[in-house]
Structure formats: structure tokens, C-alpha cells
Design an enzyme around this catalytic site. Structure first.
Site, PDB file in Angstrom:
ATOM      1  N   ALA A  69       0.831  -1.199   0.000  1.00  0.00           N
ATOM      2  CA  ALA A  69       0.000   0.000   0.000  1.00  0.00           C
ATOM      3  C   ALA A  69       0.871   1.256   0.000  1.00  0.00           C
ATOM      4  O   ALA A  69       2.003   1.265   0.495  1.00  0.00           O
ATOM      5  CB  ALA A  69      -0.922  -0.002   1.210  1.00  0.00           C
ATOM      6  N   GLY A 114       1.913  -5.538   1.155  1.00  0.00           N
ATOM      7  CA  GLY A 114       0.729  -5.820   0.357  1.00  0.00           C
ATOM      8  C   GLY A 114       1.038  -6.444  -0.983  1.00  0.00           C
ATOM      9  O   GLY A 114       0.179  -7.105  -1.578  1.00  0.00           O
ATOM     10  N   GLU A 117       0.911  -9.944  -0.320  1.00  0.00           N
ATOM     11  CA  GLU A 117      -0.481 -10.317  -0.093  1.00  0.00           C
ATOM     12  C   GLU A 117      -1.225 -10.516  -1.412  1.00  0.00           C
ATOM     13  O   GLU A 117      -2.051 -11.419  -1.544  1.00  0.00           O
ATOM     14  CB  GLU A 117      -1.167  -9.258   0.773  1.00  0.00           C
ATOM     15  CG  GLU A 117      -0.626  -9.264   2.205  1.00  0.00           C
ATOM     16  CD  GLU A 117      -1.214  -8.179   3.067  1.00  0.00           C
ATOM     17  OE1 GLU A 117      -1.857  -8.518   4.081  1.00  0.00           O
ATOM     18  OE2 GLU A 117      -1.015  -6.990   2.744  1.00  0.00           O
ATOM     19  N   GLU A 138       5.008  -5.465   7.858  1.00  0.00           N
ATOM     20  CA  GLU A 138       4.076  -4.438   8.356  1.00  0.00           C
ATOM     21  C   GLU A 138       4.226  -4.158   9.846  1.00  0.00           C
ATOM     22  O   GLU A 138       3.906  -3.052  10.304  1.00  0.00           O
ATOM     23  CB  GLU A 138       2.631  -4.858   8.058  1.00  0.00           C
ATOM     24  CG  GLU A 138       2.206  -4.676   6.607  1.00  0.00           C
ATOM     25  CD  GLU A 138       2.464  -5.903   5.745  1.00  0.00           C
ATOM     26  OE1 GLU A 138       1.821  -6.030   4.699  1.00  0.00           O
ATOM     27  OE2 GLU A 138       3.317  -6.731   6.141  1.00  0.00           O
TER      28      GLU A 138
END
Length: 266
Positions: A69, A114, A117, A138
Site C-alpha cells: 500500500a 501488500g 499479499e 508491516e
């Protein structure tokens, strides 16, 4: 499809039955709601296109698949926005995971946060040798991997290893990830993209019964989350769809006739 100055953040094109979906936001291909919206639209576009048999995700450039992100964006928005941003990102990756077509992630560079992910929601992950690191760091931002990372990592690795890598914020090499089974293959940098494309095409007609490949994917992705009895019931229903297909008739006939099957994807 875009809301922020109409920027194109996800490139989409189809070649030889493969939908190439490229995350494009220099320098690190970080994602925002706008990028996730475009990724969501690309997934749906590939779903509905009967000429598409495989989805292939990659990052623009050579340094990053995706670094997750956009942190600057997260620093500026409200907690409520962050919640809905994460919710939509989760919904997008579930849509990718549940699409009944094979999804391959080409990890052409760093795949962190991310970015991993997104890759974990894909079916097969192929890394480029010496192209970067992979992991979910994170915790170093005081947050958890909130786009499915805690759940998919714990399904991809033993729970103790998943907790270790996420709690320590540890990054690993692609080689280490291969040993853990987190990625499927590492290809050499030279001719990397051509090799990935060739691999993706190998699941398209006439080489493979593409719909059967998609049903194998659906049986595993959905069946792994239910009881064995429910999973077996799903498997039987998907098998019946296979039995009714032209490709099953061709595959069985080819076996009996001792020749290579010529599949049509129907």
C-alpha cells in the site's frame, strides 16, 4: 475505471489466451484504492472474456512486483477510510482467488507487504532470480498484514513459521521462499519474462483443458476451507462438469488412441 486524474495504474492486455495484468505506479508499484479498483475491474474483465484462460500478474519495471500500500496515502487519510480501503482490497483479492481461471504471479522484483499479499492470492508464484526480497514487514509500521496476509501466510506455511516471519517483519530471499514452498519456481533473469509467458501459455488450449485447470483451482481454493465431506461434494460437482465437457471427451479418446490431446477449452 479511474477516479484520480484518470491515471492508468493497471495495464491490461491479452496475448495467446493469457490476460497480462500489470501493476504500474512508479517507483515501487504501490497501490491505492484507485489501483485496487482498476485491478478489480481487470479481474472481472478477464473472468468474462472467453478467450482468456490464464491471468498473469506482474509489476511494471524490473525492481518491484509491488511494495504494498501507498504509505504516504495511509498517513493522510482517516481511520474510517483505511478500514474501507482494506475491506475493498480484501474483496478484490478474494475475487482474484475465486476466479475459476489459473492465476500466476510473476515476481519480477521486490514483493513485500501488500505486494506479497497480492501474490498470495494467486495460484502459482514464479520469481526472477536475484531480483529482490519477499516478506510481510508491516509490524515495523505498527500494523499487521491487513490485506489477507495473516490468513494466507498461515495457510501457505506452518503457523509457527508464518508467525515468525510476520512478527519479526523478516524479509527473505526468493531462494529461501522457494525452500519454504512460498513460491513455486525461480527463473533466471535472462529471458525471464519469455519463460513466464511460455509457462502461462502451457495451460491454454490446445495444450491443456483450461476449464478443467480452473475447476481444479476452484476445488482446492474453496474445498480447503470447508469440511472434508463438503469438499468432496464440491469435487464431485466440478468433476461432473468436466465429464460433460468436450475436453474430457477429447482427453479420454486421446488416451485410448495413444495420441496427444488437442484441447479446445470447451
Amino acid at each position: 475505471m479511474t477516479t484520480q486524474t484518470e491515471r492508468t495504474l493497471v495495464n491490461y492486455n491479452v496475448t495467446d489466451g493469457v490476460a497480462i495484468i500489470e501493476l504500474s505506479n512508479a517507483p515501487a508499484n504501490t497501490y491505492s484504492y484507485e489501483m485496487m479498483s482498476q485491478l478489480d475491474a481487470a479481474i472481472l474483465r478477464a473472468r468474462f472474456d472467453e478467450q482468456v484462460h490464464v491471468l498473469l500478474l506482474r509489476g511494471a519495471g524490473e525492481k518491484f512486483f509491488c511494495a504494498g500500500a501507498d504509505i504516504s496515502m495511509l498517513n493522510e487519510v482517516t481511520p474510517a477510510y483505511k478500514y474501507y480501503f482494506c475491506l475493498h482490497a480484501n474483496e478484490t483479492l478474494v475475487r482474484l482467488e475465486q476466479t475459476p481461471k489459473l492465476v500466476i504471479a510473476a515476481l519480477n522484483g521486490h514483493t513485500v507487504g501488500g505486494g506479497l499479499e497480492i501474490a498470495l492470492a494467486c495460484d502459482i508464484r514464479i520469481a526472477r532470480r536475484n531480483a529482490g526480497k519477499i516478506g510481510l514487514p508491516e509490524v515495523n509500521l505498527g500494523v499487521l498484514p491487513g490485506t489477507g496476509g495473516t490468513q494466507r501466510m498461515a495457510r501457505a506455511l506452518p503457523k509457527n513459521k508464518a508467525i515468525e516471519y510476520m512478527a519479526e517483519g523478516k524479509l527473505m530471499s526468493f531462494e529461501e521462499a522457494l525452500e519454504l514452498g512460498l513460491i513455486n519456481y525461480i527463473y533466471e533473469s535472462e529471458h525471464y519474462w519469455e519463460q513466464v509467458l511460455d509457462y502461462a501459455r502451457s495451460f491454454c488450449p490446445p495444450h491443456k483443458a483450461a476449464r478443467t485447470v480452473g475447476r481444479i483451482k476452484r476445488s482446492v481454493q474453496s474445498g480447503a476451507e470447508v469440511t472434508l465431506a463438503e469438499g468432496l461434494a464440491l469435487e464431485r460437482e466440478l468433476q461432473q462438469l468436466c465429464f460433460q465437457s468436450e475436453d474430457a471427451k477429447e482427453g479420454i479418446a486421446a488416451y485410448v488412441e495413444k495420441r496427444k490431446g488437442n484441447f479446445s477449452g470447451r
